[in-house]
Design a protein around this motif. Structure first.
Motif, mmCIF file in Angstrom:
data_model
loop_
_atom_site.group_PDB
_atom_site.id
_atom_site.type_symbol
_atom_site.label_atom_id
_atom_site.label_comp_id
_atom_site.label_asym_id
_atom_site.label_seq_id
_atom_site.Cartn_x
_atom_site.Cartn_y
_atom_site.Cartn_z
ATOM 1 N N ILE A 134 51.031 34.630 78.327
ATOM 2 C CA ILE A 134 50.492 35.289 77.219
ATOM 3 C C ILE A 134 51.211 36.024 76.463
ATOM 4 C CG2 ILE A 134 49.051 37.324 76.926
ATOM 5 C CD1 ILE A 134 47.489 36.310 79.596
ATOM 6 N N LYS A 135 50.941 36.104 75.090
ATOM 7 C CA LYS A 135 51.682 36.546 74.199
ATOM 8 C C LYS A 135 51.652 38.193 74.029
ATOM 9 C CE LYS A 135 49.677 35.681 69.967
ATOM 10 N NZ LYS A 135 49.522 34.881 68.715
ATOM 11 N N TYR A 136 50.602 38.942 74.622
ATOM 12 C CA TYR A 136 50.419 40.202 74.644
ATOM 13 C C TYR A 136 50.828 40.985 75.932
ATOM 14 C CZ TYR A 136 47.305 38.219 71.077
ATOM 15 O OH TYR A 136 46.922 37.634 69.845
ATOM 16 N N GLY A 168 41.111 42.704 77.874
ATOM 17 C CA GLY A 168 40.257 41.772 76.858
ATOM 18 C C GLY A 168 40.433 40.424 76.657
ATOM 19 N N LEU A 169 41.399 40.007 77.432
ATOM 20 C CA LEU A 169 42.045 38.662 77.276
ATOM 21 C C LEU A 169 41.527 37.652 78.395
ATOM 22 C CD1 LEU A 169 45.938 39.253 76.719
ATOM 23 C CD2 LEU A 169 44.046 38.988 75.252
ATOM 24 N N LYS A 193 40.476 32.202 74.376
ATOM 25 C CA LYS A 193 41.177 31.862 73.262
ATOM 26 C C LYS A 193 40.357 30.796 72.380
ATOM 27 C CE LYS A 193 44.946 30.340 74.707
ATOM 28 N NZ LYS A 193 46.412 29.756 74.893
ATOM 29 N N LYS A 194 39.633 30.092 73.205
ATOM 30 C CA LYS A 194 38.750 28.961 72.645
ATOM 31 C C LYS A 194 37.344 29.813 71.958
ATOM 32 C CE LYS A 194 35.415 25.175 73.608
ATOM 33 N NZ LYS A 194 34.742 25.674 72.583
ATOM 34 N N ASN A 195 36.947 30.463 72.689
ATOM 35 C CA ASN A 195 35.788 31.225 72.141
ATOM 36 C C ASN A 195 36.103 32.090 70.882
ATOM 37 O OD1 ASN A 195 33.806 30.134 73.650
ATOM 38 N ND2 ASN A 195 33.953 31.968 75.191
ATOM 39 N N PRO A 235 37.014 43.204 57.725
ATOM 40 C CA PRO A 235 38.190 43.969 57.480
ATOM 41 C C PRO A 235 39.451 43.992 58.506
ATOM 42 C CG PRO A 235 36.595 45.295 58.299
ATOM 43 C CD PRO A 235 35.840 44.039 57.934
ATOM 44 N N PHE A 236 39.496 42.735 59.095
ATOM 45 C CA PHE A 236 40.662 42.533 60.099
ATOM 46 C C PHE A 236 41.178 41.221 59.743
ATOM 47 C CE2 PHE A 236 36.344 42.521 62.287
ATOM 48 C CZ PHE A 236 36.315 41.075 62.253
ATOM 49 N N GLU A 237 42.634 41.063 59.893
ATOM 50 C CA GLU A 237 43.489 40.041 59.700
ATOM 51 C C GLU A 237 43.791 38.906 60.801
ATOM 52 O OE1 GLU A 237 46.850 41.433 57.516
ATOM 53 O OE2 GLU A 237 45.811 42.868 56.192
ATOM 54 N N THR A 238 43.241 39.300 62.147
ATOM 55 C CA THR A 238 43.895 38.232 62.881
ATOM 56 C C THR A 238 42.636 38.162 64.007
ATOM 57 O OG1 THR A 238 44.720 40.068 64.433
ATOM 58 C CG2 THR A 238 46.216 38.946 62.762
ATOM 59 N N PRO A 239 42.548 37.018 64.649
ATOM 60 C CA PRO A 239 41.737 37.192 65.696
ATOM 61 C C PRO A 239 41.768 38.393 66.787
ATOM 62 C CG PRO A 239 42.555 34.826 65.173
ATOM 63 C CD PRO A 239 43.329 35.821 64.561
ATOM 64 N N TYR A 240 43.079 38.823 67.156
ATOM 65 C CA TYR A 240 43.233 39.523 68.077
ATOM 66 C C TYR A 240 42.482 41.077 67.582
ATOM 67 C CZ TYR A 240 45.541 42.625 71.703
ATOM 68 O OH TYR A 240 45.762 43.373 72.600
ATOM 69 N N GLU A 241 42.679 41.353 66.343
ATOM 70 C CA GLU A 241 41.962 42.470 65.779
ATOM 71 C C GLU A 241 40.490 42.309 65.987
ATOM 72 O OE1 GLU A 241 43.447 42.953 61.758
ATOM 73 O OE2 GLU A 241 45.207 43.972 62.345
#
Length: 189
Positions: free
Chosen positions: A5-7, A12-13, A39-41, A54-60
């Motif tokens: 995991i990179k976080y 929430g992961l 990750k898949k969903n 108004p968000f740039e990434t899936p994580y946001e």
């Protein structure tokens, strides 16, 4: 490290789901499975998301979905609640949502949020800080993730819970309307 995991923050992961597992499966294998499903969903819904969010990434999006998860007790309201937060982000308004404040309080939260808690700055306090908190505050389900990818369009900027414990909310477009709703449903005026 074992989960790749990179976080740094695991909240929430891991997808909240009922998993069928056999008795010899390791805890790491269960966590890998839950992380893979998140990750898949998340990425499946990200690829088909509405444009102009108004968000740039899936994580946001996952961060916002975690807030929607905590605010929405009624499934039918998820897209509307997501829409309120999207509207606020687009207008550079603070999200001002109690679940983020409570999360930031950690063990200091004793079941009741006070006015001074709303003013106490933490990285998660969306009353004192603009934008999204730094990480998710809960494990959002599929419905909450989908809601932030496809929010209901409205001019609502506010909502307040009904006092009947139904989990439903009164939505408002203006601060004056919102104050009236707060008086009616929370302050009992």
């Amino acid at each position: 490290e074992l989960l790749d995991i990179k976080y740094n923050h695991p909240e929430g992961l891991f997808f909240p789901e009922t998993y069928n597992i056999h008795k010899n499966i390791s805890d790491i294998d269960v966590l890998k499975r839950a992380y893979a499903l998140t990750k898949k969903n998340l990425h499946d819904l990200w690829d088909g998301r509405d444009q102009g969010l108004p968000f740039e990434t899936p994580y946001e999006a996952l961060i916002l979905a975690s807030i929607v998860e905590k605010e929405s007790a009624v499934e039918e309201e998820r897209t509307l609640i997501a829409g309120v937060f999207i509207n606020r982000l687009r207008k550079n308004m603070r999200l001002q949502t109690d679940p983020t404040v409570i999360y930031g309080m950690g063990d200091n939260y004793k079941g009741d949020i006070r006015f001074r808690d709303l003013r106490n700055d933490t990285p998660y306090n969306t009353y004192t800080r603009s934008g999204l908190p730094p990480t998710p505050i809960a494990m959002p389900g599929y419905g909450a993730i989908k809601a932030v990818m496809h929010p209901e369009k409205s001019d609502y900027l506010y909502f307040v819970a009904f006092s009947d414990n139904s989990g439903r909310h009164k939505f408002s477009s203006t601060f004056a309307e919102h104050n009236k709703a707060v008086d009616k449903y929370q302050r009992k005026k």
